[in-house]
Motif scaffolding. Structure first.
Motif, PDB file in Angstrom:
ATOM      1  N   THR A 104       0.729  -1.269  -0.028  1.00 46.74           N
ATOM      2  CA  THR A 104      -0.059   0.101   0.066  1.00 46.74           C
ATOM      3  C   THR A 104       0.793   1.293   0.069  1.00 46.74           C
ATOM      4  O   THR A 104       0.457   2.374  -0.310  1.00 46.74           O
ATOM      5  CB  THR A 104      -0.828   0.072   1.072  1.00 46.74           C
ATOM      6  N   SER A 107       0.690   2.829  -3.482  1.00 55.44           N
ATOM      7  CA  SER A 107      -0.372   3.710  -3.939  1.00 55.44           C
ATOM      8  C   SER A 107      -0.352   5.083  -3.188  1.00 55.44           C
ATOM      9  O   SER A 107      -0.946   5.990  -3.700  1.00 55.44           O
ATOM     10  CB  SER A 107      -1.656   2.967  -3.336  1.00 55.44           C
ATOM     11  N   GLY A 187     -11.097  -4.785 -11.830  1.00 53.11           N
ATOM     12  CA  GLY A 187      -9.582  -4.830 -11.188  1.00 53.11           C
ATOM     13  C   GLY A 187      -8.892  -6.158 -11.167  1.00 53.11           C
ATOM     14  O   GLY A 187      -7.761  -5.984 -11.461  1.00 53.11           O
ATOM     15  N   SER A 197      -0.597  -5.425  -9.164  1.00 52.53           N
ATOM     16  CA  SER A 197      -1.694  -4.648  -8.598  1.00 52.53           C
ATOM     17  C   SER A 197      -1.421  -3.199  -8.207  1.00 52.53           C
ATOM     18  O   SER A 197      -2.457  -2.547  -8.514  1.00 52.53           O
ATOM     19  CB  SER A 197      -1.815  -5.394  -7.264  1.00 52.53           C
ATOM     20  N   VAL A 201      -3.855  -0.233  -9.090  1.00 50.46           N
ATOM     21  CA  VAL A 201      -4.576   0.760  -8.287  1.00 50.46           C
ATOM     22  C   VAL A 201      -3.878   2.187  -8.759  1.00 50.46           C
ATOM     23  O   VAL A 201      -4.548   3.096  -8.669  1.00 50.46           O
ATOM     24  CB  VAL A 201      -3.815   0.714  -6.830  1.00 50.46           C
ATOM     25  N   MET A 222      -9.704  -1.590  -6.719  1.00 49.73           N
ATOM     26  CA  MET A 222      -8.554  -1.950  -5.896  1.00 49.73           C
ATOM     27  C   MET A 222      -8.784  -3.344  -5.179  1.00 49.73           C
ATOM     28  O   MET A 222      -7.888  -4.025  -5.158  1.00 49.73           O
ATOM     29  CB  MET A 222      -8.482  -0.810  -4.996  1.00 49.73           C
ATOM     30  N   GLU A 226      -6.509  -6.915  -5.613  1.00 50.42           N
ATOM     31  CA  GLU A 226      -5.946  -7.851  -4.162  1.00 50.42           C
ATOM     32  C   GLU A 226      -6.012  -9.314  -4.821  1.00 50.42           C
ATOM     33  O   GLU A 226      -5.421  -9.997  -4.315  1.00 50.42           O
ATOM     34  CB  GLU A 226      -6.940  -7.646  -3.091  1.00 50.42           C
ATOM     35  N   ILE A 286      -8.638   7.028  -2.354  1.00 49.56           N
ATOM     36  CA  ILE A 286      -8.568   5.673  -2.785  1.00 49.56           C
ATOM     37  C   ILE A 286      -7.171   5.088  -2.189  1.00 49.56           C
ATOM     38  O   ILE A 286      -7.142   3.867  -1.723  1.00 49.56           O
ATOM     39  CB  ILE A 286      -8.494   5.414  -4.419  1.00 49.56           C
ATOM     40  N   HIS A 290      -6.848   1.821   0.171  1.00 51.36           N
ATOM     41  CA  HIS A 290      -6.069   0.789   0.288  1.00 51.36           C
ATOM     42  C   HIS A 290      -5.444   0.530   1.385  1.00 51.36           C
ATOM     43  O   HIS A 290      -5.257  -0.894   1.892  1.00 51.36           O
ATOM     44  CB  HIS A 290      -5.008   1.044  -1.178  1.00 51.36           C
TER      45      HIS A 290
END
Length: 317
Positions: A104, A107, A187, A197, A201, A222, A226, A286, A290
């Motif tokens: 994360t 992101s 996604g 991923s 994102v 998102m 995953e 967003i 995440h």
């Protein structure tokens, strides 16, 4: 608005988005491979040393993924160690959970929207990689160059999709992503195709920054990413030991269970993110979602690691 929409060159737009995505994916691979070379055996030793219990494994996985900037690299490295009997499958579960938190960080960095500074990173990285007096400086230069390339790729995609803000049919199609399940499927499919991923994102954050998708659609995309990211793990366990297969299945089942809960409680997740983020830009919300989703998923399921292990031991004999 109609005349402006008719003037959109979709071939050019598609090529620009593809070029930006290609730069992003290449940069992520470049950074991951270079950091892996820099860390190498030290990272393997770090993973093996600090996985004695699930909670130290979670911290280890988070730190390792933050340093290597790739959950896939960390998880595959862990699967290799499990296959070689350097750590057990149950010891790997915590690291896999921590890798979900560590990813994360990407992101959050993407949401800073510092694309205008990417040339500085590109030039600095290029100079350091060319004139670096030793191998370490050369590789650090490649990492800087890769970081600059990530932001330049995002900037390229951001500029490419700007005309879509005045194209009503696109908005009608994107409204479908507000249905959580459809957004998650998109996604997941996108992540399966591009095998990243972080890129999925990142695309959601780019679309959100142009007001092309809602917060609910961005979160749904998102969530799908995953699950899509588990494809690397499943490929990596083919032909491996039963311990490694258990670890790979744990990654898949943990992500699926977390995403199902996330989809069922998506309105509560949105409300919490809105409350925590305040007046932050949509892309930042967003990114915050995440982080919140992955942290809560780990907090919820970390206590059940022994149960997961017993179940997978019975399943994979």
């Amino acid at each position: 608005m109609g005349e402006e929409a008719k003037g959109i060159d979709f071939l050019s737009l598609g090529l620009q988005v593809a070029a930006g995505l290609a730069l992003f994916l290449y940069a992520v691979t470049l950074m991951g491979d270079t950091l892996k070379e820099l860390a190498g055996d030290k990272m393997r030793g770090f993973l093996a040393r600090f996985t004695s219990n699930p909670f130290s494994g979670i911290v280890t996985g988070t730190v390792a993924t933050t340093l290597l900037d790739s959950s896939s690299v960390v998880i595959i490295m862990v699967l290799t160690m499990v296959n070689a009997s350097l750590i057990s499958s149950i010891e790997s579960f915590g690291v896999i959970m921590g890798a979900n938190i560590g990813t994360t960080i990407s992101s959050q960095i993407i949401a800073f929207n510092i694309a205008e500074y990417s040339p500085i990173l590109l030039v600095a990285g290029l100079i350091l990689s060319v004139i670096g007096e030793n191998e370490t400086r050369h590789k650090l230069g490649k990492v800087l160059f890769g970081a600059g390339l990530i932001f330049f790729g995002l900037w390229t995609m951001d500029k490419a999709v700007e005309p879509l803000r005045d194209y009503p049919p696109f908005f009608e199609w994107m409204k479908k992503l507000d249905t959580p399940v459809e957004g998650a499927l998109i996604g997941g499919l996108l992540t399966l195709i591009i095998q990243s991923s972080s890129a999925t994102v990142g695309i959601a954050i780019v679309l959100a920054s142009q007001q092309l998708i809602s917060l609910q659609a961005g979160i749904a995309i998102m969530l799908g990413a995953e699950i899509g990211t588990c494809s690397d793990t499943l490929l990596a366990v083919i032909g491996r030991s039963k311990e490694a297969i258990r670890a790979g299945l744990f990654h898949l089942l943990f992500n699926i269970a977390s995403v199902v809960i996330g989809l069922l409680l998506i309105q509560q997740l949105i409300a919490t993110v809105e409350w925590l983020s305040g007046d932050a830009p949509l892309g930042r919300k967003i990114a915050n979602a995440h982080v919140l989703f992955n942290v809560l998923g780990v907090v919820l399921f970390a206590w059940f690691i022994p149960y997961f292990h017993r179940s997978l031991t019975s399943l994979v004999r």
